[in-house]
Design a protein around this motif. Structure first.
Motif, PDB file in Angstrom:
ATOM      1  N   LYS A  42       0.846  -1.196   0.000  1.00  0.00           N
ATOM      2  CA  LYS A  42       0.000   0.000   0.000  1.00  0.00           C
ATOM      3  C   LYS A  42       0.883   1.249   0.000  1.00  0.00           C
ATOM      4  CE  LYS A  42      -3.913   0.176   2.225  1.00  0.00           C
ATOM      5  NZ  LYS A  42      -4.850   0.181   3.377  1.00  0.00           N
ATOM      6  N   ILE A  43       0.403   2.263  -0.682  1.00  0.00           N
ATOM      7  CA  ILE A  43       1.040   3.570  -0.582  1.00  0.00           C
ATOM      8  C   ILE A  43      -0.064   4.482  -0.055  1.00  0.00           C
ATOM      9  CG2 ILE A  43       2.210   5.433  -1.831  1.00  0.00           C
ATOM     10  CD1 ILE A  43       2.933   3.273  -3.964  1.00  0.00           C
ATOM     11  N   SER A  44       0.020   4.875   1.171  1.00  0.00           N
ATOM     12  CA  SER A  44      -1.079   5.475   1.954  1.00  0.00           C
ATOM     13  C   SER A  44      -2.352   4.646   1.748  1.00  0.00           C
ATOM     14  CB  SER A  44      -1.221   6.978   1.715  1.00  0.00           C
ATOM     15  OG  SER A  44      -1.511   7.245   0.385  1.00  0.00           O
ATOM     16  N   CYS A  45      -3.426   5.219   1.205  1.00  0.00           N
ATOM     17  CA  CYS A  45      -4.675   4.429   1.088  1.00  0.00           C
ATOM     18  C   CYS A  45      -4.712   3.585  -0.184  1.00  0.00           C
ATOM     19  CB  CYS A  45      -5.877   5.351   1.050  1.00  0.00           C
ATOM     20  SG  CYS A  45      -6.127   6.210   2.562  1.00  0.00           S
ATOM     21  N   CYS A  46      -3.732   3.751  -1.036  1.00  0.00           N
ATOM     22  CA  CYS A  46      -3.798   3.151  -2.368  1.00  0.00           C
ATOM     23  C   CYS A  46      -3.222   1.733  -2.349  1.00  0.00           C
ATOM     24  CB  CYS A  46      -2.976   4.069  -3.284  1.00  0.00           C
ATOM     25  SG  CYS A  46      -3.038   3.620  -4.977  1.00  0.00           S
ATOM     26  N   HIS A  47      -3.925   0.829  -3.007  1.00  0.00           N
ATOM     27  CA  HIS A  47      -3.472  -0.566  -3.050  1.00  0.00           C
ATOM     28  C   HIS A  47      -2.475  -0.743  -4.180  1.00  0.00           C
ATOM     29  CE1 HIS A  47      -6.712  -1.680  -0.317  1.00  0.00           C
ATOM     30  NE2 HIS A  47      -7.380  -0.726  -0.941  1.00  0.00           N
ATOM     31  N   TYR A  48      -1.424  -1.496  -3.901  1.00  0.00           N
ATOM     32  CA  TYR A  48      -0.396  -1.697  -4.918  1.00  0.00           C
ATOM     33  C   TYR A  48      -0.261  -3.173  -5.275  1.00  0.00           C
ATOM     34  CZ  TYR A  48       4.109  -2.421  -7.044  1.00  0.00           C
ATOM     35  OH  TYR A  48       5.087  -2.832  -7.905  1.00  0.00           O
ATOM     36  N   PHE A  49      -0.387  -3.484  -6.564  1.00  0.00           N
ATOM     37  CA  PHE A  49      -0.106  -4.838  -7.044  1.00  0.00           C
ATOM     38  C   PHE A  49       1.085  -4.778  -7.987  1.00  0.00           C
ATOM     39  CE2 PHE A  49      -4.492  -5.207  -5.754  1.00  0.00           C
ATOM     40  CZ  PHE A  49      -4.547  -6.470  -5.176  1.00  0.00           C
ATOM     41  N   GLY A  50       2.172  -5.399  -7.590  1.00  0.00           N
ATOM     42  CA  GLY A  50       3.345  -5.484  -8.462  1.00  0.00           C
ATOM     43  C   GLY A  50       3.303  -6.828  -9.162  1.00  0.00           C
ATOM     44  N   LEU A  51       2.873  -6.814 -10.413  1.00  0.00           N
ATOM     45  CA  LEU A  51       2.750  -8.080 -11.143  1.00  0.00           C
ATOM     46  C   LEU A  51       4.077  -8.402 -11.819  1.00  0.00           C
ATOM     47  CD1 LEU A  51      -0.767  -7.673 -12.851  1.00  0.00           C
ATOM     48  CD2 LEU A  51      -0.209  -8.192 -10.478  1.00  0.00           C
ATOM     49  N   PRO A  52       4.360  -9.697 -11.983  1.00  0.00           N
ATOM     50  CA  PRO A  52       5.596 -10.076 -12.651  1.00  0.00           C
ATOM     51  C   PRO A  52       5.590  -9.607 -14.111  1.00  0.00           C
ATOM     52  CG  PRO A  52       4.398 -12.004 -11.801  1.00  0.00           C
ATOM     53  CD  PRO A  52       3.519 -10.841 -11.602  1.00  0.00           C
ATOM     54  N   GLY A  53       6.776  -9.413 -14.663  1.00  0.00           N
ATOM     55  CA  GLY A  53       6.865  -8.872 -16.025  1.00  0.00           C
ATOM     56  C   GLY A  53       6.546  -9.868 -17.117  1.00  0.00           C
ATOM     57  N   ASN A  54       6.786 -11.154 -16.865  1.00  0.00           N
ATOM     58  CA  ASN A  54       6.505 -12.122 -17.932  1.00  0.00           C
ATOM     59  C   ASN A  54       5.030 -12.055 -18.311  1.00  0.00           C
ATOM     60  OD1 ASN A  54       8.875 -13.572 -18.746  1.00  0.00           O
ATOM     61  ND2 ASN A  54       9.009 -14.249 -16.602  1.00  0.00           N
ATOM     62  N   PRO A  55       4.750 -11.941 -19.616  1.00  0.00           N
ATOM     63  CA  PRO A  55       3.372 -11.644 -20.051  1.00  0.00           C
ATOM     64  C   PRO A  55       2.289 -12.621 -19.579  1.00  0.00           C
ATOM     65  CG  PRO A  55       4.908 -11.207 -21.820  1.00  0.00           C
ATOM     66  CD  PRO A  55       5.705 -11.853 -20.725  1.00  0.00           C
ATOM     67  N   VAL A  56       2.625 -13.914 -19.496  1.00  0.00           N
ATOM     68  CA  VAL A  56       1.599 -14.855 -19.013  1.00  0.00           C
ATOM     69  C   VAL A  56       1.402 -14.655 -17.506  1.00  0.00           C
ATOM     70  CG1 VAL A  56       0.957 -17.282 -18.720  1.00  0.00           C
ATOM     71  CG2 VAL A  56       2.142 -16.544 -20.793  1.00  0.00           C
ATOM     72  N   SER A  57       2.503 -14.422 -16.793  1.00  0.00           N
ATOM     73  CA  SER A  57       2.420 -14.228 -15.336  1.00  0.00           C
ATOM     74  C   SER A  57       1.578 -12.992 -15.020  1.00  0.00           C
ATOM     75  CB  SER A  57       3.805 -14.035 -14.743  1.00  0.00           C
ATOM     76  OG  SER A  57       4.679 -15.020 -15.214  1.00  0.00           O
ATOM     77  N   THR A  58       1.735 -11.957 -15.810  1.00  0.00           N
ATOM     78  CA  THR A  58       0.937 -10.741 -15.599  1.00  0.00           C
ATOM     79  C   THR A  58      -0.548 -11.091 -15.634  1.00  0.00           C
ATOM     80  OG1 THR A  58       2.581  -9.302 -16.610  1.00  0.00           O
ATOM     81  CG2 THR A  58       0.335  -8.493 -16.604  1.00  0.00           C
ATOM     82  N   MET A  59      -0.931 -11.861 -16.655  1.00  0.00           N
ATOM     83  CA  MET A  59      -2.359 -12.168 -16.811  1.00  0.00           C
ATOM     84  C   MET A  59      -2.858 -13.114 -15.720  1.00  0.00           C
ATOM     85  SD  MET A  59      -3.286 -12.133 -20.771  1.00  0.00           S
ATOM     86  CE  MET A  59      -4.902 -11.589 -20.286  1.00  0.00           C
ATOM     87  N   VAL A  60      -2.057 -14.131 -15.418  1.00  0.00           N
ATOM     88  CA  VAL A  60      -2.495 -15.112 -14.412  1.00  0.00           C
ATOM     89  C   VAL A  60      -2.661 -14.428 -13.050  1.00  0.00           C
ATOM     90  CG1 VAL A  60      -1.863 -17.210 -13.158  1.00  0.00           C
ATOM     91  CG2 VAL A  60      -1.465 -17.070 -15.619  1.00  0.00           C
ATOM     92  N   THR A  61      -1.700 -13.607 -12.671  1.00  0.00           N
ATOM     93  CA  THR A  61      -1.795 -12.967 -11.347  1.00  0.00           C
ATOM     94  C   THR A  61      -2.937 -11.958 -11.324  1.00  0.00           C
ATOM     95  OG1 THR A  61       0.003 -11.512 -12.055  1.00  0.00           O
ATOM     96  CG2 THR A  61       0.576 -13.309 -10.563  1.00  0.00           C
ATOM     97  N   PHE A  62      -3.186 -11.310 -12.450  1.00  0.00           N
ATOM     98  CA  PHE A  62      -4.330 -10.393 -12.496  1.00  0.00           C
ATOM     99  C   PHE A  62      -5.623 -11.181 -12.233  1.00  0.00           C
ATOM    100  CE2 PHE A  62      -7.833  -8.033 -14.094  1.00  0.00           C
ATOM    101  CZ  PHE A  62      -7.523  -6.697 -13.877  1.00  0.00           C
ATOM    102  N   TYR A  63      -5.816 -12.259 -12.991  1.00  0.00           N
ATOM    103  CA  TYR A  63      -7.057 -13.031 -12.833  1.00  0.00           C
ATOM    104  C   TYR A  63      -7.203 -13.583 -11.417  1.00  0.00           C
ATOM    105  CZ  TYR A  63      -8.190 -13.231 -17.845  1.00  0.00           C
ATOM    106  OH  TYR A  63      -8.554 -12.924 -19.115  1.00  0.00           O
ATOM    107  N   GLN A  64      -6.108 -14.074 -10.848  1.00  0.00           N
ATOM    108  CA  GLN A  64      -6.220 -14.779  -9.571  1.00  0.00           C
ATOM    109  C   GLN A  64      -6.243 -13.844  -8.363  1.00  0.00           C
ATOM    110  OE1 GLN A  64      -7.083 -17.852  -9.880  1.00  0.00           O
ATOM    111  NE2 GLN A  64      -6.582 -17.970 -12.054  1.00  0.00           N
ATOM    112  N   PHE A  65      -5.709 -12.638  -8.500  1.00  0.00           N
ATOM    113  CA  PHE A  65      -5.640 -11.726  -7.343  1.00  0.00           C
ATOM    114  C   PHE A  65      -6.303 -10.370  -7.579  1.00  0.00           C
ATOM    115  CE2 PHE A  65      -2.278 -14.731  -6.688  1.00  0.00           C
ATOM    116  CZ  PHE A  65      -2.400 -15.024  -5.334  1.00  0.00           C
ATOM    117  N   VAL A  66      -5.918  -9.709  -8.669  1.00  0.00           N
ATOM    118  CA  VAL A  66      -6.352  -8.321  -8.849  1.00  0.00           C
ATOM    119  C   VAL A  66      -7.850  -8.241  -9.144  1.00  0.00           C
ATOM    120  CG1 VAL A  66      -5.889  -6.161 -10.049  1.00  0.00           C
ATOM    121  CG2 VAL A  66      -4.052  -7.824  -9.747  1.00  0.00           C
TER     122      VAL A  66
END
Ligand code: AMP
Ligand code: MG
Length: 425
Positions: free
Chosen positions: A305-329
């Motif tokens: 978090k940065i103050s009230c804002c939620h931060y998701f640092g997704l991995p750079g590999n393109p499939v990992s970006t999508m998988v982590t988005f679907y499963q968490f974000v």
């Protein structure tokens, strides 16, 4: 947002010994932890219903009228009074009037009234015989069977009763809901404001489309996958472009983003390479809950978090970006948007058509292609290329094969859980 729970506070208050390892969180634990920090938005706005598709209802909607607001005919035919039909048929009734939808009765309602679909049932009449069931003569009709009371009559309030709660807070408005609101004469509705999501890609090698590639560079695909993903979530997306691997620029961009957004998503820079600064910067300007997950693909995933804002640092590999988005974000954004209940991604049982190698201790999301056989049984084949850089695997696949943490190698014909891409939103 209602409350701002601090990560540092919560960690210090919790009994963490068995529960918290920021360097290797299980998928389920990570979700549970993140949930502690997600408070639904509470700011509301009033919008016209034609702009309300997929927005979230912020104040329950109560019907002020009945729908329909008069008894009316469900068929083209003849309205009659069943009480006047004595003995066994056939019956003979004089046609003494007619009525069209939206119009007044012409003539008299004494015996049978020619009536069209949607027209008000004249007072004193209590059934409609479809025109196909009568023999029509010059000014009378004959028919064999006595209709039931209220047959082919749509009763006042049978769709919605005045006073009824039509939508509760948290309802995501679907196309039929817009029609339902209109049927009640409602033209505007109070919804939660959209969640603001700022996002950028990081990496010295990442080049925006529209430029030409020099050796060693790659086009930024992640930002476009994210644009697509965010479009399906009805958020306000703030595209901050590509940021080089510079601590100073990343820090400034994160600070700027945290002032305008509810959620920040970055891709790249969260693994352990020498230019992977996100964790360090987050520690400096905000708080970080974890930076590694026991999953594949997607291990270097950070939440903070940065103050009230939620931060998701997704991995750079393109499939990992999508998988982590679907499963968490996805789930986090839906929660912040005020939607209740949050639709979980359904797990469907499918039979594996080829074996899979797997080591226990991490959750895997392999890309697969499923089909239903003639008996309706789901069967799934994992794609051959499962590399986290092979974005084509996402395009070719139509489901994730979810291999849970405890699982080991799987033989052909084993039952596995799959998530259909069609059900991800
Ligand atoms: P990183 O997580 O920064 O170590 O990046 C991991 C891999 O993903 C590297 O090969 C990057 O070049 C690649 N990558 C990172 N960001 C992007 C992006 N936005 N688009 C395409 N590939 C990327
Ligand atoms: Mg990088």
């Amino acid at each position: 947002m209602k409350k701002n729970v601090s990560i540092t506070d919560l960690i210090s208050k919790s009994n963490l010994e068995h529960d918290y390892d920021p360097n290797a969180m299980s998928v389920e634990k990570a979700k549970t932890w993140i949930a502690n920090f997600l408070s639904p938005v509470d700011q509301k706005e009033t919008i016209h219903i034609k702009d309300a598709l997929h927005r979230i209802v912020a104040e329950s909607v109560i019907a002020a009228i009945h729908v329909p607001n008069h008894d009316n005919s469900a068929m083209d035919g003849y309205a009659i009074n069943t009480d006047t039909l004595n003995g066994d048929g056939p019956y003979r009734l004089q046609v003494t009037g007619k009525i069209f939808a939206g119009n007044q009765l012409e003539g008299d309602k004494k015996e049978a009234v020619r009536i069209m679909t949607g027209a008000t049932i004249p007072l004193g009449l209590n059934a409609v015989i479809p025109q196909e069931h009568v023999e029509i003569h010059e000014n009378f009709i004959t028919f064999k069977t006595k209709p039931q009371l209220n047959q082919n009559i749509r009763r006042i309030g049978e769709d919605i009763q005045s006073g009824q709660t039509v939508f509760q807070c948290g309802r995501k408005l679907e196309p039929c809901d817009l029609g339902l609101l209109a049927s009640l004469g409602i033209d505007s509705i109070k919804v939660y404001r959209r969640i603001k999501v700022a996002f950028f890609s990081t990496g010295d090698e990442i080049i925006s489309i529209g430029n030409s590639l020099s050796p060693g560079q790659v086009f930024d695909s992640n930002r476009y996958s994210l644009i697509g993903l965010l479009k399906s979530l009805e958020v306000e997306a703030i595209d901050l472009g590509v940021i080089p691997d510079s601590k100073k620029i990343i820090e400034d961009t994160l600070k700027e983003a945290s002032e305008m957004a509810d959620v920040i998503i970055t891709t790249g820079g969260v693994s352990v390479g020498e230019a992977d600064y996100m964790k360090e910067i987050l520690k400096k300007i905000g708080e970080i809950l974890f930076w590694k997950i026991s999953m594949k693909p997607g291990r270097p995933l950070a939440y903070g978090k940065i103050s009230c804002c939620h931060y998701f640092g997704l991995p750079g590999n393109p499939v990992s970006t999508m998988v982590t988005f679907y499963q968490f974000v996805r789930e986090a954004i839906l929660t912040l948007s005020g939607q209740t209940p949050i639709p979980k991604i359904p797990l469907i049982k499918a039979k594996l058509l080829s074996p899979i190698k797997k080591i226990p201790g991490r959750t895997e999301f392999q890309r697969g292609i499923y089909a239903q056989d003639d008996e309706g049984i789901f069967k799934v084949s994992p794609l051959k290329d499962q590399g986290s850089g092979i974005l084509r695997s996402m395009s070719e696949a139509n489901c994730f094969i979810v291999l849970h943490e405890h699982m080991t190698h799987l033989e052909k014909d084993t039952w596995v859980d799959i998530q259909l891409f069609d059900s991800l939103f």
